[in-house]
Design a protein around this motif. Structure first.
Motif, mmCIF file in Angstrom:
data_model
loop_
_atom_site.group_PDB
_atom_site.id
_atom_site.type_symbol
_atom_site.label_atom_id
_atom_site.label_comp_id
_atom_site.label_asym_id
_atom_site.label_seq_id
_atom_site.Cartn_x
_atom_site.Cartn_y
_atom_site.Cartn_z
ATOM 1 N N HIS A 46 0.835 -1.204 0.000
ATOM 2 C CA HIS A 46 0.000 0.000 0.000
ATOM 3 C C HIS A 46 0.871 1.258 0.000
ATOM 4 C CE1 HIS A 46 -2.660 3.096 1.797
ATOM 5 N NE2 HIS A 46 -3.647 2.435 1.197
ATOM 6 N N ALA A 47 1.912 1.252 0.842
ATOM 7 C CA ALA A 47 2.785 2.426 0.939
ATOM 8 C C ALA A 47 3.545 2.669 -0.360
ATOM 9 C CB ALA A 47 3.764 2.243 2.100
ATOM 10 N N VAL A 48 4.026 1.586 -0.987
ATOM 11 C CA VAL A 48 4.774 1.729 -2.241
ATOM 12 C C VAL A 48 3.890 2.316 -3.341
ATOM 13 C CG1 VAL A 48 5.892 0.452 -4.107
ATOM 14 C CG2 VAL A 48 6.452 -0.073 -1.740
ATOM 15 N N ILE A 49 2.673 1.811 -3.457
ATOM 16 C CA ILE A 49 1.761 2.301 -4.505
ATOM 17 C C ILE A 49 1.424 3.768 -4.287
ATOM 18 C CG2 ILE A 49 -0.546 2.063 -5.508
ATOM 19 C CD1 ILE A 49 -0.361 -0.951 -4.922
ATOM 20 N N LEU A 50 1.106 4.145 -3.040
ATOM 21 C CA LEU A 50 0.773 5.539 -2.758
ATOM 22 C C LEU A 50 1.952 6.458 -3.046
ATOM 23 C CD1 LEU A 50 -1.309 5.531 0.564
ATOM 24 C CD2 LEU A 50 -2.129 5.759 -1.777
ATOM 25 N N GLU A 51 3.141 6.040 -2.645
ATOM 26 C CA GLU A 51 4.320 6.881 -2.835
ATOM 27 C C GLU A 51 4.604 7.119 -4.314
ATOM 28 O OE1 GLU A 51 9.118 6.966 -1.738
ATOM 29 O OE2 GLU A 51 7.867 5.250 -1.161
ATOM 30 N N ASP A 104 -9.012 3.111 -2.096
ATOM 31 C CA ASP A 104 -9.097 2.295 -3.309
ATOM 32 C C ASP A 104 -7.929 1.326 -3.398
ATOM 33 O OD1 ASP A 104 -11.367 3.663 -4.013
ATOM 34 O OD2 ASP A 104 -10.356 5.029 -5.413
ATOM 35 N N VAL A 105 -6.743 1.796 -3.026
ATOM 36 C CA VAL A 105 -5.564 0.927 -3.057
ATOM 37 C C VAL A 105 -5.735 -0.217 -2.057
ATOM 38 C CG1 VAL A 105 -3.081 0.812 -2.608
ATOM 39 C CG2 VAL A 105 -4.026 2.762 -3.833
ATOM 40 N N THR A 149 -2.009 -6.149 -13.066
ATOM 41 C CA THR A 149 -3.234 -5.591 -13.646
ATOM 42 C C THR A 149 -3.922 -4.649 -12.669
ATOM 43 O OG1 THR A 149 -3.586 -7.541 -15.038
ATOM 44 C CG2 THR A 149 -5.507 -6.160 -14.581
ATOM 45 N N ARG A 150 -3.981 -5.054 -11.417
ATOM 46 C CA ARG A 150 -4.643 -4.214 -10.416
ATOM 47 C C ARG A 150 -3.862 -2.920 -10.175
ATOM 48 N NH1 ARG A 150 -8.882 -6.210 -7.853
ATOM 49 N NH2 ARG A 150 -9.390 -8.423 -8.112
ATOM 50 N N ILE A 151 -2.545 -3.011 -10.127
ATOM 51 C CA ILE A 151 -1.730 -1.801 -9.946
ATOM 52 C C ILE A 151 -1.906 -0.870 -11.138
ATOM 53 C CG2 ILE A 151 0.635 -0.929 -9.818
ATOM 54 C CD1 ILE A 151 1.339 -3.502 -8.256
#
Length: 635
Positions: free
Chosen positions: A452-457, A495-496, A588-590
């Motif tokens: 979660h943190a990696v995607i948000l960053e 959402d993430v 795909t989700r990312i």
């Protein structure tokens, strides 16, 4: 002295110098104060040849097809708006307005009725005496003239009473509100209406087949007057240009004269207020300038300086050749039609060139939109690749995740079990765990938090980069309009989290599908679906990265542990297939999350509405060229 255009004595002109350029009567005339006599001779005037019914039908069919092509092309141009701030956008917007106005005001109405009365627009510089000339032609004051500038605030259209319908808004100049004169008197001028008006004045003195428009000054101190004058000149079949000995070389009139030359519009010239004795010299210089500009005046009249009478009119003798020329022109339907078609052909040719310029502008709009979108796409693509790499290289299996994983697996005991052989491992899956299957939950939560943190960053970085790139572009700055999109938008974090949990559920579903064999099912059930899913997630985050050597040590052997444990349950081929499917599902989700996050930028571009595809604008230009060529052949 009224009704001069309708009742001129043919013995009224003394001296006439004929210049035949293409018109029935062409002349350059200078008058003295002596009583003039006239000897006019129509040159080249021929009665129209008889036309068969079939030829009429063919001509009507061609006109209908031409009209439809121009209407289609005009509809395309009306859809242009040039919303993005490109280098030449202001010029493109002005060009589009001008082109559409000319099509609406003149080309379409005239193309629908080439045989309608010839519209003669009287235009020229401030103080040239346009209104005085028109009043003298009619023989009474019908338009305003005076020393206060600007004089002509409301253009006046003088027409024969029976031609009123030919000048209805749906026929020509549709954007001008019609104001009808009553009893031959002009309505009071109201400069504060904010609406462009055209005063309609029926006048019996106007020759049949002719209408005169007294236009505002082309160099008026009023910007609205200048704009209106150009609009009226664009709607002219014939431009009667009035200038003076002092103003004939001014730049502004010559800009319009050059434009008229480019459009092949028929131009007649009145050189007014020429000092006595300087007529030949000034006239010769004007002819030279016209010739150098490529303008063949259909008619040129030089009028000496003279006083006006009590009605504000100049000497009747001064305008007799012009009266004759207009009368002959009005009486010759073939000549009127030829002038109208020539002007139409030139207008369409000019509009085709203008549309090609608009086509280039529309290409720039689409290219700019693509450039802005690609700036966003590349920033988010970079974010995706960074996230993808971080879920392969073991980066997520450090820190809290590694600690929880070691608590769950009991790494030392497990490695000793590996040494005893894979066959024995299959029978000892449950007993090798230091803790209970419920200890998989902290590992799962730690993995979720890390991912979660990696995607948000990375999403925040992509938004910041996208905004910075847009701020470097005029079009991007205008679209942002002060709005801050370089941050995580509200709701994205949730959402993430939802997407990660959905991915974890997909992994559990995958394990259950893959472990359909009773023996495999017994093995992973003894470990638990959730625990097996956690092991597979750990394997996805490490085994596809090819961890070896020091990375295995850093990650506590997480990838090897997870991979071997799964192979003990499902077999090597199945584990490879499961890891690949889980990896593609996660990617795909990312990708979907980042696409949703970048949509704020993309929607800004899409919301402006770029209008028709550039190729449609190019096809409109081709339509105008085709119809122009058709008019040229039919002229």
């Amino acid at each position: 002295m009224s009704d001069r255009l309708a009742s001129v004595d043919d013995s009224a002109v003394e001296e006439t110098k004929v210049l035949d350029n293409s018109s029935t009567l062409s002349g350059a005339v200078r008058f003295t104060d002596d009583e003039p006599t006239v000897s006019w001779e129509a040159q080249g005037a021929q009665a129209p040849a008889s036309t068969s019914v079939q030829e009429h039908l063919e001509q009507a069919q061609e006109t209908t097809e031409d009209l439809q092509q121009v209407r289609t092309a005009n509809a395309i141009l009306k859809d242009l708006s040039f919303p993005l701030q490109t280098a030449s956008v202001d010029a493109q917007r002005a060009q589009q307005r001008k082109t559409v106005a000319q099509l609406d005001d003149y080309v379409l109405p005239k193309l629908a009725s080439v045989d309608s009365p010839l519209t003669v627009v009287v235009g020229g510089s401030t103080g040239a005496g346009k209104s005085t000339l028109v009043n003298t032609l009619i023989g009474k004051p019908v338009t305003r003239s005076g020393a206060i500038r600007p004089t002509t605030r409301q253009p006046v259209l003088l027409h024969r009473p029976e031609d009123l319908a030919s000048y209805a808004p749906e026929r020509i100049l549709p954007h001008l509100v019609r104001v009808h004169a009553e009893n031959g008197k002009l309505p009071g001028a109201d400069p504060h209406t904010g609406v462009d008006q055209l005063i309609m004045m029926p006048e019996e003195a106007i020759p049949s087949g002719i209408a005169l428009i007294d236009a505002p000054d082309i160099d008026s101190i009023s910007e609205e007057n200048r704009r209106l004058a150009k609009q009226l000149l664009s709607a002219a079949d014939l431009w009667l240009f009035v200038t003076t000995a002092n103003r004939y070389a001014d730049a502004v009139p010559w800009e319009l004269l050059n434009e008229a030359a480019n459009r092949d519009i028929t131009v007649a010239v009145v050189l007014n207020r020429v000092p006595e004795g300087s007529e030949d010299e000034i006239e010769e210089d004007l002819r030279r300038m016209l010739e150098e500009a490529g303008i063949q005046a259909a008619f040129l009249l030089t009028v000496s300086e003279q006083e006006r009478d009590e009605q504000g009119l100049i000497s009747s003798a001064a305008v007799l050749p012009l009266i004759y020329w207009l009368r002959e022109l009005g009486a010759d339907s073939a000549q009127r039609s030829a002038i109208a078609k020539k002007t139409l052909e030139g207008a369409l040719r000019s509009i085709a060139a203008q549309t090609n310029t608009l086509y280039e502008g529309q290409q720039a709009q689409y290219a700019t939109a693509d450039h802005l979108k690609n700036a966003v796409y590349s920033a988010y693509d970079e974010a995706f690749h960074t996230i993808h790499a971080s879920t392969q290289d073991g980066a997520l299996l450090r820190g809290e995740v590694l600690s929880r994983w070691q608590d769950f697996v009991g790494t030392g005991e497990f490695f000793r079990s590996l040494e005893s052989g894979i066959g024995r491992l299959r029978d000892r899956v449950a007993s090798i765990l230091k803790g209970q299957p419920s200890q998989a939950v902290p590992v799962e939560e730690a993995l979720e938090v890390g991912l979660h943190a990696v995607i948000l960053e990375e999403a925040a970085k992509a938004a910041e980069v996208s905004q910075r790139r847009w701020l470097d572009e005029p079009a991007g700055r205008a679209l942002l309009n002060g709005e801050d999109l370089g941050r995580i938008h509200e709701g994205f974090s949730a959402d993430v989290a939802d997407s990660i949990r959905a991915w974890q559920q997909d992994i559990m579903d995958l394990i259950q599908r893959e472990g359909a064999d009773k023996r495999q099912k017994a093995r992973f059930m003894s470990l638990g679906v959730n625990a097996t899913a956690v092991v597979l997630m750990v394997a996805v985050f490490s085994m596809t990265g090819g961890l070896t050597g020091i990375e295995v040590g850093i990650a506590g052997g997480s990838g090897i542990v997870g991979q071997r444990l799964l192979e003990a349950i499902f077999g090597e081929d199945a584990v490879r297939r499961m890891a690949h499917e889980a990896r593609e599902n996660l990617d795909t989700r990312i990708s979907e999350l980042l696409a949703e996050h970048q949509l704020r930028f993309i929607e800004l571009v899409d919301s402006v509405g770029l209008g028709p595809e550039p190729e449609l604008v190019h096809s409109a230009a081709q339509n105008f060229e085709v119809v122009s060529q058709s008019m040229s052949k039919g002229a």
